[in-house]
Design a protein around this motif. Structure first.
Motif, PDB file in Angstrom:
ATOM      1  N   ARG A   1     -34.059-100.120 -10.120  1.00 17.42           N
ATOM      2  CA  ARG A   1     -32.968-101.098 -10.191  1.00 17.42           C
ATOM      3  C   ARG A   1     -32.257-101.136 -11.544  1.00 17.42           C
ATOM      4  O   ARG A   1     -31.040-101.298 -11.612  1.00 17.42           O
ATOM      5  CB  ARG A   1     -33.520-102.493  -9.873  1.00 17.42           C
ATOM      6  N   ASP A   2     -32.982-100.929 -12.665  1.00 18.63           N
ATOM      7  CA  ASP A   2     -32.411-101.175 -13.984  1.00 18.63           C
ATOM      8  C   ASP A   2     -32.446 -99.986 -14.941  1.00 18.63           C
ATOM      9  O   ASP A   2     -31.729-100.005 -15.950  1.00 18.63           O
ATOM     10  CB  ASP A   2     -33.171-102.329 -14.665  1.00 18.63           C
ATOM     11  N   VAL A   3     -33.254 -98.997 -14.662  1.00 19.25           N
ATOM     12  CA  VAL A   3     -33.540 -97.962 -15.659  1.00 19.25           C
ATOM     13  C   VAL A   3     -33.251 -96.577 -15.066  1.00 19.25           C
ATOM     14  O   VAL A   3     -33.571 -96.311 -13.892  1.00 19.25           O
ATOM     15  CB  VAL A   3     -35.000 -98.044 -16.130  1.00 19.25           C
ATOM     16  N   PHE A   4     -32.671 -95.738 -15.889  1.00 22.20           N
ATOM     17  CA  PHE A   4     -32.544 -94.309 -15.552  1.00 22.20           C
ATOM     18  C   PHE A   4     -33.412 -93.542 -16.547  1.00 22.20           C
ATOM     19  O   PHE A   4     -33.289 -93.741 -17.759  1.00 22.20           O
ATOM     20  CB  PHE A   4     -31.090 -93.840 -15.648  1.00 22.20           C
ATOM     21  N   ILE A   5     -34.289 -92.656 -16.050  1.00 21.87           N
ATOM     22  CA  ILE A   5     -35.258 -91.943 -16.872  1.00 21.87           C
ATOM     23  C   ILE A   5     -34.917 -90.454 -16.876  1.00 21.87           C
ATOM     24  O   ILE A   5     -34.672 -89.857 -15.819  1.00 21.87           O
ATOM     25  CB  ILE A   5     -36.691 -92.150 -16.348  1.00 21.87           C
ATOM     26  N   THR A   6     -34.907 -89.881 -18.050  1.00 20.15           N
ATOM     27  CA  THR A   6     -34.631 -88.443 -18.192  1.00 20.15           C
ATOM     28  C   THR A   6     -35.361 -87.916 -19.418  1.00 20.15           C
ATOM     29  O   THR A   6     -36.139 -88.647 -20.048  1.00 20.15           O
ATOM     30  CB  THR A   6     -33.118 -88.185 -18.293  1.00 20.15           C
ATOM     31  N   ASN A   7     -35.122 -86.644 -19.767  1.00 22.79           N
ATOM     32  CA  ASN A   7     -35.749 -85.988 -20.917  1.00 22.79           C
ATOM     33  C   ASN A   7     -34.697 -85.223 -21.708  1.00 22.79           C
ATOM     34  O   ASN A   7     -33.640 -84.835 -21.172  1.00 22.79           O
ATOM     35  CB  ASN A   7     -36.845 -85.016 -20.473  1.00 22.79           C
ATOM     36  N   VAL A   8     -35.012 -84.968 -22.970  1.00 21.56           N
ATOM     37  CA  VAL A   8     -34.140 -84.106 -23.774  1.00 21.56           C
ATOM     38  C   VAL A   8     -34.171 -82.689 -23.224  1.00 21.56           C
ATOM     39  O   VAL A   8     -33.141 -82.035 -23.038  1.00 21.56           O
ATOM     40  CB  VAL A   8     -34.568 -84.140 -25.243  1.00 21.56           C
ATOM     41  N   ILE A   9     -35.369 -82.175 -22.960  1.00 22.59           N
ATOM     42  CA  ILE A   9     -35.549 -80.838 -22.384  1.00 22.59           C
ATOM     43  C   ILE A   9     -35.706 -80.996 -20.882  1.00 22.59           C
ATOM     44  O   ILE A   9     -36.517 -81.795 -20.415  1.00 22.59           O
ATOM     45  CB  ILE A   9     -36.781 -80.143 -22.989  1.00 22.59           C
ATOM     46  N   LYS A  10     -34.957 -80.222 -20.124  1.00 25.78           N
ATOM     47  CA  LYS A  10     -34.968 -80.353 -18.661  1.00 25.78           C
ATOM     48  C   LYS A  10     -35.979 -79.429 -17.983  1.00 25.78           C
ATOM     49  O   LYS A  10     -36.206 -79.568 -16.783  1.00 25.78           O
ATOM     50  CB  LYS A  10     -33.573 -80.058 -18.098  1.00 25.78           C
ATOM     51  N   CYS A  11     -36.581 -78.503 -18.711  1.00 29.37           N
ATOM     52  CA  CYS A  11     -37.562 -77.584 -18.145  1.00 29.37           C
ATOM     53  C   CYS A  11     -38.865 -77.700 -18.945  1.00 29.37           C
ATOM     54  O   CYS A  11     -38.843 -77.934 -20.154  1.00 29.37           O
ATOM     55  CB  CYS A  11     -37.068 -76.133 -18.188  1.00 29.37           C
ATOM     56  N   ARG A  12     -39.988 -77.502 -18.260  1.00 29.78           N
ATOM     57  CA  ARG A  12     -41.288 -77.648 -18.911  1.00 29.78           C
ATOM     58  C   ARG A  12     -41.581 -76.497 -19.860  1.00 29.78           C
ATOM     59  O   ARG A  12     -41.523 -75.317 -19.468  1.00 29.78           O
ATOM     60  CB  ARG A  12     -42.378 -77.713 -17.842  1.00 29.78           C
ATOM     61  N   PRO A  13     -41.926 -76.761 -21.108  1.00 29.97           N
ATOM     62  CA  PRO A  13     -42.387 -75.689 -22.005  1.00 29.97           C
ATOM     63  C   PRO A  13     -43.764 -75.195 -21.565  1.00 29.97           C
ATOM     64  O   PRO A  13     -44.583 -75.968 -21.037  1.00 29.97           O
ATOM     65  CB  PRO A  13     -42.450 -76.375 -23.375  1.00 29.97           C
ATOM     66  N   PRO A  14     -44.057 -73.913 -21.744  1.00 27.65           N
ATOM     67  CA  PRO A  14     -45.354 -73.385 -21.330  1.00 27.65           C
ATOM     68  C   PRO A  14     -46.503 -74.106 -22.030  1.00 27.65           C
ATOM     69  O   PRO A  14     -46.501 -74.286 -23.257  1.00 27.65           O
ATOM     70  CB  PRO A  14     -45.286 -71.910 -21.747  1.00 27.65           C
ATOM     71  N   GLY A  15     -47.498 -74.516 -21.235  1.00 30.46           N
ATOM     72  CA  GLY A  15     -48.673 -75.176 -21.793  1.00 30.46           C
ATOM     73  C   GLY A  15     -48.393 -76.529 -22.415  1.00 30.46           C
ATOM     74  O   GLY A  15     -49.202 -77.020 -23.211  1.00 30.46           O
ATOM     75  N   ASN A  16     -47.251 -77.138 -22.059  1.00 27.87           N
ATOM     76  CA  ASN A  16     -46.868 -78.446 -22.617  1.00 27.87           C
ATOM     77  C   ASN A  16     -46.754 -78.412 -24.143  1.00 27.87           C
ATOM     78  O   ASN A  16     -46.998 -79.412 -24.820  1.00 27.87           O
ATOM     79  CB  ASN A  16     -47.869 -79.538 -22.208  1.00 27.87           C
ATOM     80  N   ARG A  17     -46.366 -77.264 -24.665  1.00 27.38           N
ATOM     81  CA  ARG A  17     -46.195 -77.178 -26.118  1.00 27.38           C
ATOM     82  C   ARG A  17     -44.967 -77.985 -26.540  1.00 27.38           C
ATOM     83  O   ARG A  17     -44.148 -78.398 -25.699  1.00 27.38           O
ATOM     84  CB  ARG A  17     -46.047 -75.726 -26.535  1.00 27.38           C
TER      85      ARG A  17
END
Length: 343
Positions: free
Chosen positions: A233-249
């Motif tokens: 209802r109130d929040v839009f959630i996103t990320n700076v990087i749109k693709c996952r870096p390998p191994g969550n680095r």
């Protein structure tokens, strides 16, 4: 029996030396001197007509010299030689006996003319070649060079949210697109009051294509609900990087630079009232600083848009960090209250 066979056979007339020379020139000397009986015995069925000059008496040709005499010659006696013509047609036959006989002059062979025209232009290596012709060389298609890629900031400057999402899915501006399962564009209310910005998708986000799922997402939902905010209802959630870096680095600077134009376009389209930044890389990207998160949290920052609007920005810890360090949840709670108070 034909009338010719029934006629009596006479011995060949006598010939003088001049006539013998004529017969020799015509290639008929041996045939003429043979008796008809011997010729018939050698080839009784042969009926090839040969022409001989008429007899002459006392060295003077008589009138019968102009009439050809027909005699039967055996087939095996034929041999290649000059064409046989009647004696009346040969020029020496009409000459008197004392006239010398001239041998026809034989023209010398003409020298071979040099090859002219198209054949002379063909190389000798091709004319003298043996065997099948060589296979033609395969045709090489010249591929035009691909146009240089358009910078992300230039490509998204006029895109709406739907077009922006399609561009994120097709993006290959950095190498992260090669190892991803899903590009995570964002999720939430449109329009929105708060914009929550994380760093990069994790393993669960990459699997589902949604931001902040799993344990981190559950913790974030609980934190937002504590200040009266809802993801739907109130929040839009996103990320700076749109693709996952390998191994969550941690994201690399070039990856942040390539992907941050998508985030800036989302901010321009959503026009949020507040921005809650979670994590050091997200805070440094939006605020353009290299300060630590400890120095950035606990106070309100402002982000100036292209339209000149100042949007309040609050920095806090990432939910994944809070799961590893539960003692920091109290400070995160203070950051949430600061963001809500500014409203």
């Amino acid at each position: 029996m034909s009338p010719m066979d029934a006629a009596p056979r006479q011995a060949p007339p006598r010939i003088n030396p001049l006539q013998r020379i004529w017969l020799r020139e015509l290639g008929m000397e041996r045939l003429w001197l043979r008796t008809p009986a011997a010729a018939l015995a050698a080839a009784p069925n042969a009926k090839t007509a040969v022409v001989a000059p008429a007899a002459v008496s006392d060295g003077v040709p008589n009138a019968a010299a102009h009439s050809p005499v027909v005699a039967l010659a055996p087939v095996e006696a034929r041999r290649p030689g000059p064409a046989i013509v009647p004696a009346a047609e040969a020029s020496p036959a009409a000459a008197p006996a004392d006239t010398p006989v001239s041998t026809p002059a034989v023209a010398p062979p003409k020298p071979a003319e040099p090859a002219t025209g198209r054949a002379s232009a063909i190389p000798a290596s091709i004319l003298n070649r043996t065997g099948p012709p060589p296979r033609p060389a395969p045709k090489v298609e010249v591929q035009e060079a691909a146009p240089p890629p358009i910078p992300v900031a230039e490509a998204v400057k006029d895109a709406n949210l739907e077009q922006l999402a399609a561009q994120v899915v097709a993006c290959a501006a950095c190498g992260l697109c090669k190892g991803r399962r899903h590009a995570v564009v964002g999720q939430g209310a449109q329009p929105t009051r708060w914009l929550v910005v994380g760093e990069a998708p994790g393993e669960q986000e990459d699997r589902q294509g949604q931001p902040f799922v799993g344990r981190s997402g559950q913790l974030l939902d609980a934190m937002l609900a504590a200040v009266g905010m809802s993801r739907e209802r109130d929040v839009f959630i996103t990320n700076v990087i749109k693709c996952r870096p390998p191994g969550n680095r941690n994201p690399k600077p070039e990856e942040i630079a390539a992907c941050s134009p998508y985030l800036m376009r989302q901010i321009a389209l959503l026009k949020p009232e507040r921005i809650l930044v979670l994590g050091r890389f997200a805070a440094q990207t939006l605020l353009g600083t290299d300060a630590t998160i400890g120095n950035l949290r606990g106070r309100v920052h402002h982000l100036k848009t292209d339209e000149g609007v100042q949007i309040p920005v609050v920095v806090s810890y990432h939910p994944a960090y809070l799961l590893r360090s539960p003692s920091e949840k109290a400070r995160a709670w203070q950051d949430l209250k600061l963001a809500a108070r500014e409203l």
